[in-house]
Design an enzyme around this catalytic site. Structure first.
Site, mmCIF file in Angstrom:
data_model
loop_
_atom_site.group_PDB
_atom_site.id
_atom_site.type_symbol
_atom_site.label_atom_id
_atom_site.label_comp_id
_atom_site.label_asym_id
_atom_site.label_seq_id
_atom_site.Cartn_x
_atom_site.Cartn_y
_atom_site.Cartn_z
ATOM 1 C CB SER A 118 -0.915 -0.059 0.954
ATOM 2 O OG SER A 118 -1.833 -0.960 0.575
ATOM 3 C CB VAL A 119 4.121 2.089 0.547
ATOM 4 C CG1 VAL A 119 5.208 3.078 0.207
ATOM 5 C CG2 VAL A 119 4.439 1.939 2.041
#
Length: 478
Positions: A118-119
């Protein structure tokens, strides 16, 4: 005191006397834009190793403490990954731990490429903001007006950025409604939502609900509007300008050869097992970016400047969302937001198929912590917290380090601007001998231009202080 150090301080004293004789009496009143006429044009850059060597002049025993801490997590808690730490705008630590390939027992390397999970969302958000800056999008645009086949009315780009669009879970759709064994890409999500008349979770803008679907749709919007595939858009508009040479967007939907990358693992008893890809690995935007600690540090540093987008757009990205005008949630455009010791932290974490990732940006101090892990061993967050504690320990040369860092990255004017800003505060200590020591080290490393910038900053600082302060400084030098 050894002979070398004695000579060094004698030379410093001579420089002081020369500057006292010839410097201006009140530099603080200058228009610092005028310094641009004499600004050195810098073509030199520091390697990671050189930046860490320079930072060692200021970090005290912080590097040793971080090293000891992470060695403990490697041996006792089986951490297999890479960690980078920036301190006051300078890189002080970048090290690999453990194993990259458990079959061949290959050691981890700092250039190993990790799935960011999700970065990745911040790169999707940046892609959208680049199109906004180009005038091709507006955050208030509705998705339906951009993509006519999108099944929901009144959902805006900004709501997807903020996770307030009410989107259903695309992973459930792919697992239950998609043909087994068939590859899927982002546009297939919209097809599935239409075919199955999938309802929204809630009315757009009425609630906050973290949504991978929203970011997958945003990636498709970038592709739809730009006419360039999302992986190519990110490569051309973000990775290439920032020289993030080891970064790319991966999708299993494309039959192409990708650079070498790590695989995620789960540990069962004493054995590490590779986690196999699923149909979800074809979808990008919510995940799919692969990168290294070094490339992510370039990304982190770029977010302090206008190199990609304007200051106005960056501020919007770092502003928390308000739902119904009153309920605030700590999420901007692709970035989570929080306070640590009363200071702003812009960050994101990630978890996907054996990868755990943390990118922490302490914007008021210039600190950075990046932890990339390719196993399911849950140690990232506690490691981050303990590194935070080490960085927070008092360090008298903090201001000096910032001046040196700003000088190297942004030039003389910005460094002097910072100096005069802090000179009016209670925390105004600057060790000018450390500035000279940094200049000497840069000369030894073959960086005469950068050394010259520091000498220029040093001269202006000395010329601005009072005679009494100079006398006190001379006592410390001789």
């Amino acid at each position: 005191m050894n002979v070398t150090k004695s000579i060094y301080y004698i030379v410093s004293a001579i420089i002081f006397l020369t500057i006292i004789s010839f410097s201006c009496s009140n530099v603080e009143r200058r228009n610092y834009n005028s310094i641009d006429n004499n600004e050195i044009i810098i073509t030199e850059q520091l390697s990671y190793a050189e930046e860490m060597r320079l930072a060692s002049l200021f970090s005290g025993n912080k590097v040793e403490k971080i090293d000891k801490l992470l060695d403990m997590y490697r041996t006792r808690f089986r951490f297999h990954g890479n960690v980078l730490v920036g301190y006051n705008g300078m890189l002080i630590y970048n090290r690999a731990f453990g194993t990259s390939d458990f079959v061949d027992n290959t050691p981890m390397d700092i250039d190993c490429v990790f799935q960011l999970a999700s970065v990745s969302k911040q790169f999707t958000a940046m892609s959208v903001m680049l199109l906004v800056q180009d005038g091709l999008l507006n955050v208030t645009d509705t998705i339906k007006n951009i993509i006519p086949e999108f099944p929901y009315e009144k959902v805006t780009i900004e709501q997807l950025l903020h996770h307030t669009g009410g989107m259903p879970n695309y992973m459930w759709l792919l697992e239950h409604k998609w043909q087994k064994g068939k590859k899927a890409y982002n546009d297939d999500i919209i097809t599935l939502m239409n075919e199955n008349e999938t309802p929204r979770y809630f009315r757009p803008g009425s609630r906050y609900d973290y949504s991978n679907t929203g970011y997958a749709i945003l990636a498709y919007i970038v592709e739809y509007v730009s006419g360039v595939s999302f992986p190519d858009f990110v490569a051309q508009r973000i990775f290439k300008p920032l020289q993030m040479n080891n970064s790319f967007v991966y999708s299993s939907a494309f039959d192409k050869k990708y650079p070498e990358r790590l695989h995620g693992h789960y540990r069962r008893w004493r054995r590490y097992n590779v986690i196999k890809e699923t149909v979800h690995d074809g979808i990008v935007g919510d995940k799919g970016v692969f990168s290294t600690t070094g490339d992510l540090y370039k990304w982190d540093q770029a977010l302090y400047s206008d190199v990609l987008i304007s200051d106005t757009l960056r501020k919007a990205a770092f502003t928390p969302v308000k739902v119904r005008g009153r309920y605030e949630y700590p999420y901007g455009y692709g970035f989570r937001l929080k306070k640590v010791d009363g200071k702003q932290v812009v960050y994101h974490t990630g978890l996907w198929e054996g990868f755990r990732t943390n990118l922490m940006r302490y914007v008021e101090t210039g600190n950075t912590i990046i932890v990339l892990n390719h196993t399911n061993i849950n140690v990232n967050n506690i490691m981050v917290k303990r590194i935070e504690n080490i960085l927070a320990e008092p360090n008298k040369v903090t201001n000096t380090q910032k001046i040196v860092s700003i000088s190297i990255k942004e030039g003389c004017d910005k460094a002097l601007g910072y100096f005069y800003k802090i000179s009016k505060s209670d925390n105004n200590f600057v060790d000018i001998n450390k500035i000279l020591e940094s200049a000497e080290l840069l000369t030894l490393m073959g960086k005469p231009q950068l050394s010259g910038v520091l000498i220029k900053v040093y001269e202006n600082i000395v010329s601005s202080i009072s005679f009494k302060e100079k006398v006190e400084l001379m006592k410390n030098v001789v």
